[in-house]
Design an enzyme around this catalytic site. Structure first.
Site, PDB file in Angstrom:
ATOM      1  N   GLY A   1       0.827  -4.959   4.592  1.00  0.00           N
ATOM      2  CA  GLY A   1       0.273  -3.946   3.701  1.00  0.00           C
ATOM      3  C   GLY A   1      -1.176  -4.196   3.322  1.00  0.00           C
ATOM      4  O   GLY A   1      -2.016  -4.562   4.153  1.00  0.00           O
TER       5      GLY A   1
ATOM      6  N   THR B   1       8.054  -3.198  -6.381  1.00  0.00           N
ATOM      7  CA  THR B   1       8.540  -2.162  -7.303  1.00  0.00           C
ATOM      8  C   THR B   1      10.070  -2.190  -7.310  1.00  0.00           C
ATOM      9  O   THR B   1      10.690  -2.523  -6.290  1.00  0.00           O
ATOM     10  CB  THR B   1       8.088  -0.755  -6.855  1.00  0.00           C
ATOM     11  OG1 THR B   1       8.451  -0.569  -5.491  1.00  0.00           O
ATOM     12  CG2 THR B   1       6.597  -0.554  -7.019  1.00  0.00           C
TER      13      THR B   1
ATOM     14  N   GLY C   1       9.565   6.438 -14.485  1.00  0.00           N
ATOM     15  CA  GLY C   1      10.380   5.726 -13.497  1.00  0.00           C
ATOM     16  C   GLY C   1       9.862   4.334 -13.206  1.00  0.00           C
ATOM     17  O   GLY C   1      10.451   3.597 -12.415  1.00  0.00           O
TER      18      GLY C   1
ATOM     19  N   TYR D   1       6.952  -1.638 -13.804  1.00  0.00           N
ATOM     20  CA  TYR D   1       5.762  -1.804 -12.950  1.00  0.00           C
ATOM     21  C   TYR D   1       4.490  -1.427 -13.724  1.00  0.00           C
ATOM     22  O   TYR D   1       3.473  -2.120 -13.642  1.00  0.00           O
ATOM     23  CB  TYR D   1       5.945  -0.921 -11.720  1.00  0.00           C
ATOM     24  CG  TYR D   1       4.877  -1.027 -10.659  1.00  0.00           C
ATOM     25  CD1 TYR D   1       4.864  -2.093  -9.761  1.00  0.00           C
ATOM     26  CD2 TYR D   1       3.890  -0.051 -10.539  1.00  0.00           C
ATOM     27  CE1 TYR D   1       3.896  -2.165  -8.775  1.00  0.00           C
ATOM     28  CE2 TYR D   1       2.925  -0.114  -9.549  1.00  0.00           C
ATOM     29  CZ  TYR D   1       2.930  -1.175  -8.663  1.00  0.00           C
ATOM     30  OH  TYR D   1       1.982  -1.249  -7.681  1.00  0.00           O
TER      31      TYR D   1
ATOM     32  N   TYR E   1      -2.585   5.563  -4.465  1.00  0.00           N
ATOM     33  CA  TYR E   1      -1.531   5.535  -3.442  1.00  0.00           C
ATOM     34  C   TYR E   1      -2.126   5.177  -2.079  1.00  0.00           C
ATOM     35  O   TYR E   1      -2.993   5.879  -1.572  1.00  0.00           O
ATOM     36  CB  TYR E   1      -0.811   6.881  -3.387  1.00  0.00           C
ATOM     37  CG  TYR E   1       0.101   7.067  -4.573  1.00  0.00           C
ATOM     38  CD1 TYR E   1       1.452   6.729  -4.487  1.00  0.00           C
ATOM     39  CD2 TYR E   1      -0.386   7.544  -5.788  1.00  0.00           C
ATOM     40  CE1 TYR E   1       2.293   6.872  -5.581  1.00  0.00           C
ATOM     41  CE2 TYR E   1       0.450   7.688  -6.890  1.00  0.00           C
ATOM     42  CZ  TYR E   1       1.787   7.355  -6.779  1.00  0.00           C
ATOM     43  OH  TYR E   1       2.613   7.486  -7.867  1.00  0.00           O
TER      44      TYR E   1
HETATM   45  P1  NDP Z   1       3.921  -4.376   0.515  1.00  0.00           P
HETATM   46  O1  NDP Z   1       5.303  -4.131   0.024  1.00  0.00           O
HETATM   47  O2  NDP Z   1       3.471  -3.720   1.774  1.00  0.00           O
HETATM   48  O3  NDP Z   1       3.666  -5.958   0.649  1.00  0.00           O
HETATM   49  C1  NDP Z   1       3.979  -6.781  -0.425  1.00  0.00           C
HETATM   50  C2  NDP Z   1       3.596  -8.201  -0.104  1.00  0.00           C
HETATM   51  O4  NDP Z   1       3.908  -9.024  -1.247  1.00  0.00           O
HETATM   52  C3  NDP Z   1       4.364  -8.775   1.074  1.00  0.00           C
HETATM   53  O5  NDP Z   1       3.503  -9.591   1.833  1.00  0.00           O
HETATM   54  C4  NDP Z   1       5.448  -9.619   0.407  1.00  0.00           C
HETATM   55  O6  NDP Z   1       5.880 -10.733   1.179  1.00  0.00           O
HETATM   56  C5  NDP Z   1       4.711 -10.121  -0.815  1.00  0.00           C
HETATM   57  N1  NDP Z   1       5.631 -10.528  -1.860  1.00  0.00           N
HETATM   58  C6  NDP Z   1       6.554  -9.769  -2.499  1.00  0.00           C
HETATM   59  N2  NDP Z   1       7.222 -10.512  -3.381  1.00  0.00           N
HETATM   60  C7  NDP Z   1       6.725 -11.776  -3.301  1.00  0.00           C
HETATM   61  C8  NDP Z   1       7.012 -13.003  -3.965  1.00  0.00           C
HETATM   62  N3  NDP Z   1       7.944 -13.096  -4.906  1.00  0.00           N
HETATM   63  N4  NDP Z   1       6.288 -14.096  -3.611  1.00  0.00           N
HETATM   64  C9  NDP Z   1       5.330 -14.014  -2.662  1.00  0.00           C
HETATM   65  N5  NDP Z   1       5.010 -12.883  -2.012  1.00  0.00           N
HETATM   66  C10 NDP Z   1       5.712 -11.780  -2.324  1.00  0.00           C
HETATM   67  O7  NDP Z   1       2.982  -3.987  -0.716  1.00  0.00           O
HETATM   68  P2  NDP Z   1       1.545  -3.282  -0.741  1.00  0.00           P
HETATM   69  O8  NDP Z   1       0.676  -3.835   0.295  1.00  0.00           O
HETATM   70  O9  NDP Z   1       1.748  -1.820  -0.807  1.00  0.00           O
HETATM   71  O10 NDP Z   1       1.033  -3.727  -2.194  1.00  0.00           O
HETATM   72  C11 NDP Z   1       0.173  -4.838  -2.370  1.00  0.00           C
HETATM   73  C12 NDP Z   1      -0.252  -4.870  -3.835  1.00  0.00           C
HETATM   74  O11 NDP Z   1      -0.927  -3.659  -4.160  1.00  0.00           O
HETATM   75  C13 NDP Z   1       0.925  -4.970  -4.805  1.00  0.00           C
HETATM   76  O12 NDP Z   1       0.563  -5.768  -5.902  1.00  0.00           O
HETATM   77  C14 NDP Z   1       1.128  -3.538  -5.239  1.00  0.00           C
HETATM   78  O13 NDP Z   1       1.762  -3.460  -6.487  1.00  0.00           O
HETATM   79  C15 NDP Z   1      -0.311  -3.056  -5.283  1.00  0.00           C
HETATM   80  N6  NDP Z   1      -0.454  -1.619  -5.183  1.00  0.00           N
HETATM   81  C16 NDP Z   1      -0.027  -0.938  -4.074  1.00  0.00           C
HETATM   82  C17 NDP Z   1      -0.204   0.411  -3.997  1.00  0.00           C
HETATM   83  C18 NDP Z   1       0.207   1.193  -2.794  1.00  0.00           C
HETATM   84  O14 NDP Z   1       0.054   2.413  -2.845  1.00  0.00           O
HETATM   85  N7  NDP Z   1       0.690   0.599  -1.722  1.00  0.00           N
HETATM   86  C19 NDP Z   1      -0.812   1.170  -5.086  1.00  0.00           C
HETATM   87  C20 NDP Z   1      -1.252   0.364  -6.184  1.00  0.00           C
HETATM   88  C21 NDP Z   1      -1.071  -0.987  -6.221  1.00  0.00           C
HETATM   89  P3  NDP Z   1       6.958 -10.560   2.407  1.00  0.00           P
HETATM   90  O15 NDP Z   1       6.154  -9.974   3.533  1.00  0.00           O
HETATM   91  O16 NDP Z   1       7.456 -11.910   2.691  1.00  0.00           O
HETATM   92  O17 NDP Z   1       8.012  -9.619   1.919  1.00  0.00           O
END
Ligand code: NDP
Length: 241
Positions: free
Chosen positions: A13, A86, A143, A147, A179
């Site tokens: 991501g 989330t 919802g 978060y 988003y």
């Molecule tokens: P993804 O779900 O695509 O990726 C999440 C990442 O976080 C993965 O690499 C996952 O690891 C890692 N992760 C989750 N839980 C843990 C944990 N307990 N310890 C270590 N690593 C963990 O998320 P996004 O790329 O969409 O989001 C990245 C950030 O941006 C987040 O903080 C999100 O809240 C924020 N964000 C995202 C938005 C969006 O539209 N996408 C909008 C606003 C904010 P693994 O690969 O091993 O599962």
């Protein structure tokens, strides 16, 4: 010697795009992950960026993870707290576990990671910490009480730590993405995206992970030394704070 950057949740991501952008900008990068081994190994094969598996919600795991990274790559100059999850539900239906795990991964992680890098940054009088918040921490989202609270907390944490560390050459900033097209957002049904979300984004589309990564590289640079405690909003105009 090039600077060392750590990106939590750096293999998928937004984090993946951040890791690659920092590598392209000349940093030695460590990307962390938690459970998705397959994605992490594929990412490592493709980019040669070092990957480390640990849970950012667990202090002892972070302590060991930081020590391992510093042993392999050297002292950490840049920390990007990106890992997040989330677990959406209206409050009246939210299980306690959904509240706890979202606070743990999105908020406790900031303490767990920053507490383990801050002494070194203070000693070396240099550091860049970038915390990924969210548009929903700025405006609130039905919802997502869990978060929204965690991501608003990220902004408060950022402002407080920025004040503590400014005199030590360490800047602390947040980025609040709107988003962005990652798996987190792809979990939202396409018809909901088309009917309810994209029409509220003045730019008329979802953001790309690389568009968040540009902001991180900017805040990570030496030239951003006078920017601290701020939140950089990157959301296509959806919410103008
Ligand atoms: P993804 O779900 O695509 O990726 C999440 C990442 O976080 C993965 O690499 C996952 O690891 C890692 N992760 C989750 N839980 C843990 C944990 N307990 N310890 C270590 N690593 C963990 O998320 P996004 O790329 O969409 O989001 C990245 C950030 O941006 C987040 O903080 C999100 O809240 C924020 N964000 C995202 C938005 C969006 O539209 N996408 C909008 C606003 C904010 P693994 O690969 O091993 O599962």
């Amino acid at each position: 010697m090039s600077k060392v950057a750590v990106v939590t949740g750096g293999t998928r991501g937004i984090g993946r795009a951040v890791s690659i952008a920092l590598q392209d900008a000349g940093y030695r990068v460590a990307a962390t992950y938690c459970g998705n081994e397959e994605a992490a190994l594929a990412f490592n094969n493709e980019t040669a960026i070092a990957v480390y598996k640990f849970d950012v919600g667990d202090f002892a795991h972070c302590q060991k993870g930081v020590a391992d990274i510093e042993q392999d790559l050297g002292a950490i100059d840049v920390l990007v707290n990106n890992a997040g999850i989330t677990r959406d539900a209206m409050l009246h239906k939210m299980p306690t576990e959904h509240w706890r795990c979202v606070m743990n991964t999105n908020m406790d992680s900031l303490f767990n990671m920053c507490r383990n890098v801050i002494d070194g940054m203070r000693e070396r009088k240099y550091g860049r910490i970038i915390n990924i918040s969210s548009i929903n921490g700025q405006k609130g989202q039905a919802g997502q009480t869990n978060y929204s609270a965690a991501k608003a907390g990220v902004i408060g944490f950022t402002k407080a730590l920025a004040q503590e560390t400014a005199a030590k050459g360490i800047t602390v900033n947040a980025i609040a993405p709107g988003y962005v097209a990652t798996e987190m957002v792809k979990a939202v049904p396409q018809e909901v995206l088309d009917a309810k979300i994209i029409p509220t984004i003045p730019v008329g589309r979802l953001g790309e992970p690389e568009e968040i990564a540009h902001g991180v590289v900017f805040l990570a640079s030496e030239k951003s030394a006078f920017i601290t405690g701020t939140t950089l909003t990157i959301n296509g105009g959806q919410y103008i704070a």
